[in-house]
Design a protein around this motif. Structure first.
Motif, short mmCIF file in Angstrom:
data_model
loop_
_atom_site.label_atom_id
_atom_site.label_comp_id
_atom_site.label_asym_id
_atom_site.label_seq_id
_atom_site.Cartn_x
_atom_site.Cartn_y
_atom_site.Cartn_z
N GLU A 22 0.84 -1.19 0.00
CA GLU A 22 0.00 0.00 0.00
C GLU A 22 0.88 1.25 0.00
O GLU A 22 1.98 1.23 0.55
N ILE A 23 0.39 2.31 -0.62
CA ILE A 23 1.09 3.59 -0.63
C ILE A 23 0.11 4.65 -0.14
O ILE A 23 -0.95 4.86 -0.74
N TYR A 24 0.46 5.29 0.95
CA TYR A 24 -0.42 6.27 1.60
C TYR A 24 -0.14 7.67 1.03
O TYR A 24 0.96 8.19 1.17
N ILE A 25 -1.15 8.25 0.38
CA ILE A 25 -0.99 9.56 -0.25
C ILE A 25 -2.06 10.53 0.28
O ILE A 25 -3.10 10.72 -0.36
N PRO A 26 -1.82 11.15 1.42
CA PRO A 26 -2.81 12.07 1.99
C PRO A 26 -2.92 13.38 1.20
O PRO A 26 -1.99 13.78 0.50
N LEU B 99 -7.68 3.95 -10.76
CA LEU B 99 -6.51 3.08 -10.86
C LEU B 99 -6.63 1.88 -9.92
O LEU B 99 -6.27 0.76 -10.30
N ASN B 100 -7.15 2.11 -8.73
CA ASN B 100 -7.34 1.00 -7.79
C ASN B 100 -8.34 -0.02 -8.33
O ASN B 100 -8.14 -1.23 -8.24
N ALA B 101 -9.44 0.48 -8.92
CA ALA B 101 -10.49 -0.41 -9.42
C ALA B 101 -10.09 -1.10 -10.72
O ALA B 101 -10.34 -2.30 -10.90
N ARG B 102 -9.47 -0.37 -11.62
CA ARG B 102 -9.13 -0.91 -12.94
C ARG B 102 -7.87 -1.76 -12.93
O ARG B 102 -7.80 -2.82 -13.55
N ASP B 103 -6.84 -1.27 -12.19
CA ASP B 103 -5.52 -1.89 -12.25
C ASP B 103 -5.07 -2.52 -10.95
O ASP B 103 -3.96 -3.05 -10.88
N GLY B 104 -5.88 -2.42 -9.90
CA GLY B 104 -5.45 -2.90 -8.59
C GLY B 104 -4.44 -1.98 -7.94
O GLY B 104 -3.72 -2.38 -7.03
N GLY B 105 -4.36 -0.73 -8.41
CA GLY B 105 -3.41 0.23 -7.87
C GLY B 105 -2.36 0.59 -8.89
O GLY B 105 -2.64 0.67 -10.09
N VAL B 106 -1.14 0.78 -8.42
CA VAL B 106 -0.02 1.17 -9.29
C VAL B 106 1.18 0.28 -9.00
O VAL B 106 1.64 0.21 -7.86
N LEU C 223 -3.28 2.31 -3.80
CA LEU C 223 -3.11 3.70 -3.38
C LEU C 223 -4.16 4.04 -2.32
O LEU C 223 -5.35 3.84 -2.53
N ILE C 224 -3.69 4.53 -1.19
CA ILE C 224 -4.60 4.94 -0.10
C ILE C 224 -4.70 6.46 -0.11
O ILE C 224 -3.83 7.17 0.37
N PHE C 225 -5.79 6.95 -0.71
CA PHE C 225 -6.02 8.39 -0.81
C PHE C 225 -6.82 8.83 0.41
O PHE C 225 -7.95 8.39 0.62
N ASP C 226 -6.24 9.68 1.22
CA ASP C 226 -6.85 10.07 2.49
C ASP C 226 -6.88 11.60 2.57
O ASP C 226 -5.88 12.26 2.29
N GLU C 227 -8.03 12.16 2.91
CA GLU C 227 -8.15 13.60 3.02
C GLU C 227 -8.15 14.06 4.47
O GLU C 227 -8.78 13.43 5.32
N ALA D 299 7.85 6.09 -11.47
CA ALA D 299 9.28 6.28 -11.71
C ALA D 299 10.10 5.74 -10.54
O ALA D 299 11.13 5.09 -10.72
N ALA D 300 9.61 5.98 -9.32
CA ALA D 300 10.31 5.51 -8.13
C ALA D 300 10.26 3.99 -8.01
O ALA D 300 11.25 3.34 -7.65
N GLN D 301 9.10 3.41 -8.30
CA GLN D 301 8.98 1.95 -8.26
C GLN D 301 9.96 1.29 -9.22
O GLN D 301 10.61 0.29 -8.89
N GLU D 302 10.06 1.84 -10.42
CA GLU D 302 10.97 1.27 -11.42
C GLU D 302 12.43 1.43 -11.01
O GLU D 302 13.23 0.51 -11.13
N LYS D 303 12.76 2.61 -10.49
CA LYS D 303 14.14 2.88 -10.09
C LYS D 303 14.59 1.98 -8.94
O LYS D 303 15.70 1.43 -8.95
N PHE D 304 13.74 1.82 -7.93
CA PHE D 304 14.14 1.13 -6.71
C PHE D 304 13.66 -0.32 -6.64
O PHE D 304 13.94 -1.03 -5.67
N GLY D 305 12.92 -0.76 -7.65
CA GLY D 305 12.53 -2.17 -7.74
C GLY D 305 11.61 -2.64 -6.64
O GLY D 305 11.70 -3.80 -6.22
N THR D 306 10.72 -1.78 -6.19
CA THR D 306 9.77 -2.16 -5.14
C THR D 306 8.43 -1.49 -5.38
O THR D 306 8.38 -0.33 -5.81
N PRO D 307 7.31 -2.21 -5.14
CA PRO D 307 6.00 -1.58 -5.30
C PRO D 307 5.70 -0.61 -4.17
O PRO D 307 5.03 0.40 -4.38
N GLU D 308 6.21 -0.90 -2.98
CA GLU D 308 5.87 -0.10 -1.79
C GLU D 308 7.00 0.88 -1.50
O GLU D 308 7.83 0.67 -0.61
#
Length: 437
Positions: free
Chosen positions: A29-33, A60-67, A72-76, A332-341
């Motif tokens: 999961e990626i928390y993006i407030p 993106l969460n519904a169509r692709d299961g996230g990124v 993606l945890i979108f929190d306001e 870009a970060a996921q690709e560079k560092f080889g991790t989804p989280e």
């Protein structure tokens, strides 16, 4: 002894349960407030922007299961556009967050020094402190695709037909919110006025005057500026547009920054607002990405929109663009560092290495929706340019080719003001701990 199918079955269920629990526990999961403002005097413009941001993430969460394998945890966190509440929201959300989205220049300025210590990137698309473009000074702050100084430059270039010397002897008023956001373009316009011989007339609008600007428009009637540039937000925009119509100020001489180009404000005056313009880094329209959002979020009953028609709003679609910028940084970060989280420090790298090309936008179903741009170690804005939109009586339409800021004039001012900021907030960290890659 015979084989006990009941025990084996229970064991299998238990084993499956453990496996599922383990899978659930390890799901990335990626928390993006988002420091939102759905309440207060700026809510009318905040709501469509937040809805657009949220719906892109939910799609993106519904169509692709996230990124990249992470949800993606979108929190306001509601700020009401109040700076103190915004700082509270920043402190409340920062421990889990990979990013902070302040949604106010005032809040951005307050959290800017803290992000160096907390090592969390600020993402402020099209807002915030213009010198944040200087990545050598502001390693943790990003304001793509264009800054306020870029916007002021493009507006002046447009009204002068690309020749600022043609404004010599003319008067340009800046009707602006008396708030850090509203004061942002002043240093650049002052500089350009002095260099090109036009009179610059700043006219502030206090927070308590937003809905009653009779004094400001009395001054405009008296001073008779050749152009009025509006740096407004929320209720101020509707108040100004209503007063302009009432006082019969020529609407084709009235131009707003991109936060002063909300469809809802112009619908209040309809045909009488015809000719009003707003610089913008997104163009509303029917794009493939809108179809996906409608299918996976709006039609699925997972949107906060009052009506599907609200998807056509300039601001709703700008919210989509804003979340796209964040998501492309995550990719870009996921690709560079080889991790989804990814973590906040890795996202900082991703935001510093954005490359939003025409091809990328086409792949995202957003060709023509926003400007292509790229960021780098030294360039945290991208300076991608924008278009002039005009109200035709019923909607905003594009009326210019792509406009670009005069970077030769702006960049020295950015560097000077960035250095001044660092000196006044000493000790300010240099980039030695974050080498350019």
């Amino acid at each position: 002894m015979g084989f006990n199918w009941k025990v084996a079955g229970c064991a299998g269920v238990l084993s499956l349960g453990v496996a599922l629990s383990s899978s659930i526990a390890s799901a990335a999961e990626i928390y993006i407030p988002n420091l939102s403002y759905r309440t207060g005097p700026f809510a009318a413009t905040g709501i469509p922007l937040m809805n657009g941001q949220r719906d892109y993430v939910e799609m993106l969460n519904a169509r692709d299961g996230g990124v990249g394998g992470a949800k993606l945890i979108f929190d306001e966190c509601e700020t009401g556009y109040n700076t103190n509440k915004g700082v509270e929201c920043y402190e409340k959300t920062k421990s889990k967050a990979v990013v902070t989205q302040p949604w106010s220049t005032g809040i951005t300025l307050q959290v800017l020094p803290r992000t160096n210590v907390d090592k969390i990137p600020i993402l402020a698309p099209g807002y915030g402190f213009s010198p944040m473009a200087d990545g050598e000074v502001f390693a943790w702050a990003f304001n793509p695709p264009i800054s306020y100084w870029d916007g002021a430059s493009m507006i002046l270039n447009y009204i002068s037909d690309g020749d600022l010397s043609s404004l010599n002897g003319k008067k340009v008023a800046l009707l602006h919110l008396d708030h850090p956001f509203g004061k942002e373009p002043i240093p650049l316009i002052e500089k350009l006025a002095e260099e090109n011989g036009f009179e610059f007339l700043p006219i502030p609008v206090g927070l308590k005057e937003m809905q009653n600007q009779s004094a400001q428009w009395l001054q405009i009637r008296r001073e008779r500026p050749d152009f009025v540039i509006m740096w407004g937000w929320g209720a101020m925009n509707a108040g100004a547009i209503t007063e302009a119509v009432k006082t019969r100020y020529p609407m084709d001489q009235f131009v707003g920054v991109w936060w002063s180009g909300y469809d809802g404000d112009l619908k209040l005056v309809g045909e009488k607002g015809k000719g009003y313009k707003s610089i913008s880094w997104n163009v509303p329209g029917s794009y493939p990405v809108m179809d996906d959002i409608k299918t996976h979020v709006v039609d699925a009953g997972n949107s906060l929109l009052d009506s599907p028609e609200d998807m056509n709003s300039v601001f709703y679609q700008r919210g989509i663009v804003i979340s796209m910028i964040l998501v492309e940084g995550i990719k870009a970060a996921q690709e560079k560092f080889g991790t989804p989280e990814i973590n906040a420090e890795q996202l900082r790298w991703g935001l510093e290495n954005l490359n939003i090309t025409d091809e990328v936008l086409a792949d995202l179903g957003m060709a023509g929706m926003t400007v292509p741009f790229s960021t780098s170690c030294t360039n945290h804005t991208g300076h991608g340019g924008g278009w002039m939109l005009e109200w035709n009586g019923t909607e905003f339409v594009q009326v210019s080719d792509k406009l670009m800021p005069d970077r030769a004039v702006i960049e020295p001012l950015e560097k000077a003001k960035a250095a001044e900021y660092a000196e006044s907030n000493a000790p300010w960290p240099d980039r030695s701990a974050l080498p350019c890659e």
